[in-house]
Every structure is written in C-alpha cells, then in structure tokens.
Design a protein around this motif. Structure first.
Motif, short mmCIF file in Angstrom:
data_model
loop_
_atom_site.label_atom_id
_atom_site.label_comp_id
_atom_site.label_asym_id
_atom_site.label_seq_id
_atom_site.Cartn_x
_atom_site.Cartn_y
_atom_site.Cartn_z
N UNK A 168 0.75 -1.35 0.03
CA UNK A 168 -0.02 0.07 0.04
C UNK A 168 0.86 1.24 0.07
N UNK A 169 0.63 2.24 -1.17
CA UNK A 169 1.30 3.23 -1.19
C UNK A 169 0.49 4.70 -0.71
N UNK A 170 0.76 5.13 0.25
CA UNK A 170 -0.07 6.26 0.99
C UNK A 170 0.00 7.68 0.07
N UNK A 171 -1.15 8.08 -0.14
CA UNK A 171 -1.46 9.30 -0.99
C UNK A 171 -2.13 10.41 -0.30
N UNK A 172 -1.86 11.70 -0.02
CA UNK A 172 -2.71 12.77 0.76
C UNK A 172 -2.36 13.91 0.02
N UNK A 173 -3.04 15.03 0.42
CA UNK A 173 -2.81 16.15 -0.07
C UNK A 173 -2.80 17.36 0.99
N UNK A 174 -2.36 18.56 0.52
CA UNK A 174 -1.99 19.78 1.37
C UNK A 174 -2.97 20.83 1.09
N UNK A 175 -3.87 20.79 0.19
CA UNK A 175 -4.74 21.59 -0.04
C UNK A 175 -5.59 21.97 1.17
N UNK A 176 -5.94 23.39 1.22
CA UNK A 176 -6.23 24.27 2.15
C UNK A 176 -7.52 25.38 1.89
N UNK A 177 -8.04 25.89 2.88
CA UNK A 177 -8.99 26.86 2.28
C UNK A 177 -8.27 28.25 2.38
N UNK A 178 -8.85 28.93 1.37
CA UNK A 178 -8.06 30.14 1.12
C UNK A 178 -9.04 31.06 0.95
N UNK A 216 -3.60 11.46 4.93
CA UNK A 216 -2.93 12.26 6.17
C UNK A 216 -1.64 11.37 5.86
N UNK A 217 -0.58 12.01 6.66
CA UNK A 217 0.77 11.46 6.55
C UNK A 217 0.89 10.50 7.40
N UNK A 218 1.78 9.41 7.32
CA UNK A 218 2.01 8.24 8.29
C UNK A 218 3.61 7.91 8.59
N UNK A 219 4.03 7.60 9.63
CA UNK A 219 5.29 7.41 9.96
C UNK A 219 6.04 6.57 9.01
N UNK A 220 7.28 6.70 8.66
CA UNK A 220 8.09 5.96 7.67
C UNK A 220 8.15 4.40 8.15
N UNK A 221 7.91 4.53 9.22
CA UNK A 221 7.95 2.84 9.68
C UNK A 221 6.71 1.96 9.28
N UNK A 222 5.69 3.06 9.06
CA UNK A 222 4.60 2.16 8.45
C UNK A 222 4.31 2.09 6.96
#
Length: 303
Positions: A168-178, A216-222
């Motif tokens: 499983x490769x984790x994907x997430x975004x940094x998009x925010x309200x502006x 969301x980001x996950x620790x590199x150990x996961x």
C-alpha cells in the motif's frame, strides 16, 4: 466477511453529474458521506467499496436581500445606524447607499416585512442603481471565482519516488481553505475557496473519488504496511503519473454582508508525480553485503 459503515460530514456543494451545485438557489449545507469498508478476518485487511456515491448537499434554508432603505423592523422603521452612517467615497467616486442585510426562509415564496430578519449592517453599496448591484455580481461571480489564483496544494506520496508492487502506497494532499479580497463592480468582495472533495488518479487506470478524504501522513515505519483510506497498491511494476484533482466550493460577501454561496465549483489538478513501482525478490544468503560485497542482492551485483 463483515461490513463496516463509516460516515462523516463536511460543508460542500458539489453535484457529481454536472459539476454544478445541487441547488440553483445558492445551496450551502452539510454533505453526509457514507463509505463502505469490508473487513476480511482471514487476511486481517479492510478494503473500501468505491461504488458508493457521494450524497447530495442540502440547501441553505434562507434567502437574502439588501434593504436599500435600511428598514429594520418594518416599512416605517429605519435602523438607527443608517441615520448616522456616512458611506466613505469609493475609489471611482461612486455614491454609497446604506443597506441592511436580511434573511428569510426560502419556504416563504413572498416574504413579508415580519419574515425578513436583519443579519448584518448597515453597510454600503456603491453605484447609481444599488438594487441591481447584487444581481450583477451574482451573474459573474462564478467566472471571477474560477479566475482566482487558488493554490491547488500538492499531492504527497509515501514512499516516494519509489514504491513496491503489492504494497500500500499512501497518498494525501496539502490543499487548504483560502481567502481573497477583490473589487467587483466597485464593491469590496471577500471570497473563500474551500476544498470540498478530492479525486485521486493513481496513473495506472485506477481512481478514487470524488471523496471528502484529504488523506494524511503516516510514519515512515508504517510505509508499505499500513493501508489508509487514500492509499493504493500497484499490481504491476512500471512508472505511473499520479495526479490529484481538488474540487473547491466558494462563498462571497459584498461590502461585509453575509456570506453567499457561489453556484458552481472550481476543479484544480496537480502536476503529475511519477511513481516508480519496483518488485521485490527474496533469497537465502550466507553472509551480509558488508561481509561479502558481491553477494546476491548487494549493490552493483547482477544476480
């Protein structure tokens, strides 16, 4: 097999079929999103059901008006603030007209004076025909909204740029309200662009979304062992251009009036991120690469 239903809420205004908001009357409200996950007790893993649709947004129950006569509680009652309000001159010299912003339930077709409730004011509208200004702004606000320099955020991948086939490769975004402050037809307009949903394109023909999950980001150990709502497992090795499309909804205020929803959305797609998918092989070896640099699997060997 057993099913687990997860649900969450967010403010959104997206219509899946045509990209327009569900309501033609400036809808705003809560979107209840159901996501079906299935748990396999044998493997101990959960998988999401991508076929469940996103629910429609509910309408804002209110309609709004700017009373150019600044009447507070009836046709003959002037708001005291309007008597002392001096509208400052606009940059183009237009005359300001004091107004009181009011709301009434949409369920009332022709609201009477007792139905309109003041919500903010007094503020000023500028122009020779202030009663037409709001309609003129509403007619063009979607186009102006789509011209804003909204930051689409970035698509983050863990691990990157290399990942493993089947993991499983984790994907997430940094998009925010502006927020943006602009001038339209001589009026001070405050716009808010809010991420409402996301569509992940993993580059191998597989997509997820639209979904409210930003990830969301996950620790590199996961990495490569933990599956998130937005992760993806590649079934073949290769190089895949992954992208993320964020759907933004918006609101705007006119001269500090109440926030009004924009009837439409803005879709922004990130620059492709190339994911290099490798495969793994295992073998029994007699020693480590430190002991024997030419051993199987050590850097620089072809075995």
């Amino acid at each position: 097999m057993c099913g687990i239903v997860l649900a969450q809420s967010l403010c959104a205004h997206a219509d899946e079929e045509n990209g327009e908001w569900v309501s033609a009357n400036r809808a705003i409200g809560t979107l209840d999103v159901g996501s079906m996950w299935t748990f396999d007790p044998k493997s101990g893993k959960s998988s999401r059901d991508l076929g469940q649709p996103i629910a429609a947004a509910s309408e804002d129950p209110n309609q709004y008006m700017a009373d150019i006569h600044c009447r507070a509680d009836g046709p003959d009652t002037v708001d005291p603030g309007c008597l002392t309000l001096a509208c400052p001159p606009s940059p183009n010299g237009a005359t300001g007209t004091p107004v009181i912003w009011k709301e009434a339930p949409k369920a009332i077709t022709n609201p009477g004076w007792t139905d309109w409730i003041p919500v903010t004011g007094p503020t000023c509208l500028y122009g020779p025909e202030p009663h037409n200004i709001l309609d003129d702004i509403a007619a063009r606000i979607l186009n102006d909204f789509r011209q804003l320099p909204v930051n689409p955020g970035t698509l983050q991948v863990q691990p990157f740029p290399h990942t493993l086939k089947g993991g499983p490769t984790n994907f997430y975004t940094t998009a925010t309200e502006q927020a943006f402050d602009v001038t339209i037809l001589g009026q001070a307009i405050h716009l808010m662009a809010t991420p409402a949903s996301y569509t992940y394109n993993y580059g191998d023909g597989t997509t997820l979304g639209p979904t409210p999950a930003a990830g969301y980001a996950i620790p590199d150990t996961e990495w490569l062992t933990t599956e998130t709502r937005t992760s993806h497992s590649y079934t073949q090795t290769g190089n895949y251009p992954a992208t993320l499309t964020t759907t933004y909804t918006g609101t705007y205020t006119v001269n500090n009036g109440p926030p009004l929803p924009i009837n439409g959305t803005l879709n922004l797609t990130t620059t492709p991120q190339t994911i290099h998918v490798w495969k793994t092989e295992t073998a029994l070896v007699a020693d480590t690469c430190e002991q024997n640099p030419h051993s199987w699997g050590c850097p620089g060997t072809n075995d």
